[in-house]
Enzyme design. Structure first.
Site, PDB file in Angstrom:
ATOM      1  N   GLU A  68      64.466  55.644  16.780  1.00  0.00           N
ATOM      2  CA  GLU A  68      63.036  55.780  17.055  1.00  0.00           C
ATOM      3  C   GLU A  68      62.452  57.049  16.437  1.00  0.00           C
ATOM      4  O   GLU A  68      63.004  58.137  16.570  1.00  0.00           O
ATOM      5  CB  GLU A  68      62.824  55.822  18.569  1.00  0.00           C
ATOM      6  CG  GLU A  68      61.373  56.056  18.996  1.00  0.00           C
ATOM      7  CD  GLU A  68      61.244  56.326  20.477  1.00  0.00           C
ATOM      8  OE1 GLU A  68      60.106  56.284  20.978  1.00  0.00           O
ATOM      9  OE2 GLU A  68      62.270  56.599  21.132  1.00  0.00           O
ATOM     10  N   LYS A 122      55.760  49.469  20.139  1.00  0.00           N
ATOM     11  CA  LYS A 122      56.185  49.621  21.529  1.00  0.00           C
ATOM     12  C   LYS A 122      55.121  49.091  22.487  1.00  0.00           C
ATOM     13  O   LYS A 122      53.947  49.457  22.394  1.00  0.00           O
ATOM     14  CB  LYS A 122      56.469  51.094  21.804  1.00  0.00           C
ATOM     15  CG  LYS A 122      57.048  51.410  23.158  1.00  0.00           C
ATOM     16  CD  LYS A 122      57.356  52.903  23.244  1.00  0.00           C
ATOM     17  CE  LYS A 122      58.005  53.276  24.555  1.00  0.00           C
ATOM     18  NZ  LYS A 122      58.278  54.732  24.626  1.00  0.00           N
ATOM     19  N   CYS A 182      62.764  52.400  22.962  1.00  0.00           N
ATOM     20  CA  CYS A 182      62.974  53.337  24.066  1.00  0.00           C
ATOM     21  C   CYS A 182      62.735  52.689  25.428  1.00  0.00           C
ATOM     22  O   CYS A 182      63.505  51.879  25.906  1.00  0.00           O
ATOM     23  CB  CYS A 182      62.089  54.560  23.859  1.00  0.00           C
ATOM     24  SG  CYS A 182      62.534  55.971  24.902  1.00  0.00           S
TER      25      CYS A 182
END
Length: 521
Positions: free
Chosen positions: A263, A331, A383
């Site tokens: 990431e 995300k 994440c």
């Protein structure tokens, strides 16, 4: 009495912290999960005063959340706001829980089940909505008992939380009042735990032959930088180190078919380098490196950057050897108070965070992307995305057969943060019956199998690469994939029906008593 109860609550806060991954033992002392909540539940059972009981509930969660999430304070210059924001943000949840505990414990005879259900609801409700932060669930306290947590593929992670709370509550009740009813309230959760363990063992036996089959395989290299590219001055170093580590990995295994960078390795959009990146030579070096290796890359980088209003998306680029961008996934779930900043739509708020904390606000993605390579259909999760069961489940329903998690937890500076995130990922593999590949900046870069077990991993806070031939087995449908969190919804309906039934019966009894009084008069 009050002081003793608050001491018991604080003791539970310490025990639950030790049960999950912590700084003393990186994997946590899972044996404590079977008793960690007992002191708290004993205290709650003994208190009758409304204000004290609510205060005790809030006090416990402040202690537990502070001890378990202290590493949030290291989130760059914004850390202390993130940490305090999370602690304060969940006080209304614990206040509400305390309120319901007071009236429910006073109204219902079965205190064991009452506490179990309300605490399970707490775990679920703090995992949905704008403030969703599904960290430190009761299920995580027993994560090292792999056979026990296999039951998550039927009813999900919150059923495991229910089991933990049920056992702890039953023990607490029995220690206070050693009678037949409370003995049964201890025996039933023990049977539930035993049944869950048995299911896990049988499941692994039944699936062994299926998962031993191979329908495809892929040689992957997951690169672990051990630096935080988001810190000033680390952006170029992150790229150079990633290239260097990848070269080392390719030298060891020239048969690599897929390279995964974690990431945020790039701090600029891969496709718009002319506008956002000053070192053109380095970016050209990266592009040439990808073309010369003739291997697809997955790289973390922002997209939809708009510096005029200080906003961007946290994304993953699937880059083909000819530099064509096959997919960009952004995300979907943002961290409250860190990535998802309240009132960020107002200019003065944006300017305040940009000036004081050098933070660009983030906007969430609004669609899934499945990265296809050979017969692999990767579900990218950035994440915090993997903390939400419904997203991984939706990917599986859409045909994904492998979860691919990109994370940067290097800013946390703690092993406990890295291992806590690893535990979260384990449950997603179990629930959906598919492998997870994790590529992280500092840990834990790993391959997790369908049972939530680590096949291969790198040490935390080390620079290196993980080479693995990932085997794709035939997929199977889990019950959780079909029913999702229906267990929680049924539990809520049962609680609501019981509550309404109690109050209607109480009103009826009051009317009956009043009528009898009038007749006597």
């Amino acid at each position: 009495m009050k002081t003793r109860c608050f001491c018991l609550a604080a003791f539970s806060g310490i025990l639950t912290t030790l049960a999950i991954p912590n700084e003393i033992k990186e994997t946590g002392y899972s044996i404590l999960g079977f008793v960690a909540y007992v002191p708290l539940f004993m205290a709650l059972n003994k208190l009758e005063d409304k204000k004290t009981l609510i205060g005790l509930t809030v006090f416990y969660f402040i202690i537990a959340n502070s001890l378990q999430n202290f590493w949030l304070g290291f989130f760059h210059a914004f850390g202390w706001i993130t940490f305090i924001g999370v602690i304060i943000g969940y006080i209304p949840y614990s206040l509400t829980l305390g309120y319901f505990l007071h009236y429910s414990l006073k109204s219902f005879k079965n205190k064991t089940m009452t506490i179990t259900m309300l605490f399970t609801f707490y775990d679920y409700l703090r995992s949905i909505g704008f403030l969703a932060y599904p960290w430190g669930l009761a299920a995580f306290t027993v994560n090292n008992f792999n056979n026990l947590i296999q039951v998550a593929d039927i009813f999900g992670v919150f059923f495991v939380s229910f089991t933990v709370y049920f056992l702890n509550s039953g023990i607490a009740d029995f220690l206070i009042h050693k009678n037949k009813i409370n003995l049964l309230n201890t025996i039933f959760p023990i049977l539930l735990v035993t049944t869950s363990f048995t299911y896990g063992i049988l499941k692994k036996t039944e699936l062994k032959s299926l998962l031993s089959k191979e329908i495809d395989s892929l040689n992957i290299a997951a690169i672990q930088l051990n630096i935080d590219p988001w810190l000033p001055g680390n952006d170029e170093k992150g790229i150079r180190d990633s290239i260097e580590i990848t070269e080392q990995a390719l030298k060891e295994n020239p048969q690599i078919e897929f390279v995964i960078w974690s990431e945020g390795v790039l701090t600029y959009p891969f496709s718009k380098e002319d506008r956002y990146f000053k070192n053109y030579d380095l970016h050209n070096e990266l592009k040439n490196f990808i073309k010369e290796r003739k291997i697809p890359f997955a790289i973390g980088a922002p997209s939809n950057v708009d510096k005029t209003i200080g906003i961007q998306q946290n994304s993953i680029y699937m880059i083909e050897p000819d530099l064509n961008i096959a997919n960009i996934y952004s995300k979907i779930f943002l961290v409250p108070f860190a990535e998802k900043i309240p009132f960020y739509e107002y200019e003065f708020v944006r300017n305040f965070f940009l000036k004081n904390f050098r933070i660009l606000g983030q906007i969430e993605g609004n669609k899934i992307e499945i990265l296809k390579l050979k017969k692999f259909k990767f579900a990218p999760l950035i994440c915090y995305d993997d903390a939400f069961p419904e997203l991984s489940r939706f990917y599986k329903i859409q045909g994904a057969n492998t979860l691919l998690n990109f994370s940067n937890d290097s800013w946390s500076k703690t092993n406990s943060a890295e291992w806590q995130h690893f535990v979260v990922a384990k449950f997603r593999s179990i629930e959906n019956g598919i492998k997870t590949i994790r590529a992280t900046n500092s840990g834990i870069t790993a391959i997790i199998n369908e049972y939530g077990e680590s096949i291969k991993k790198l040490e935390t806070f080390t620079k290196g690469y993980l080479l693995s031939t990932v085997k794709l087995s035939p997929t199977f449908t889990t019950i959780y994939e079909k029913i999702g969190d229906s267990f929680i919804y049924i539990l809520m309906m049962m609680f609501l029906i019981t509550t309404l039934r109690f109050y209607f019966m109480e009103d009826k009894n009051q009317l009956l008593s009043s009528s009898l009084v009038k007749i006597k008069v």
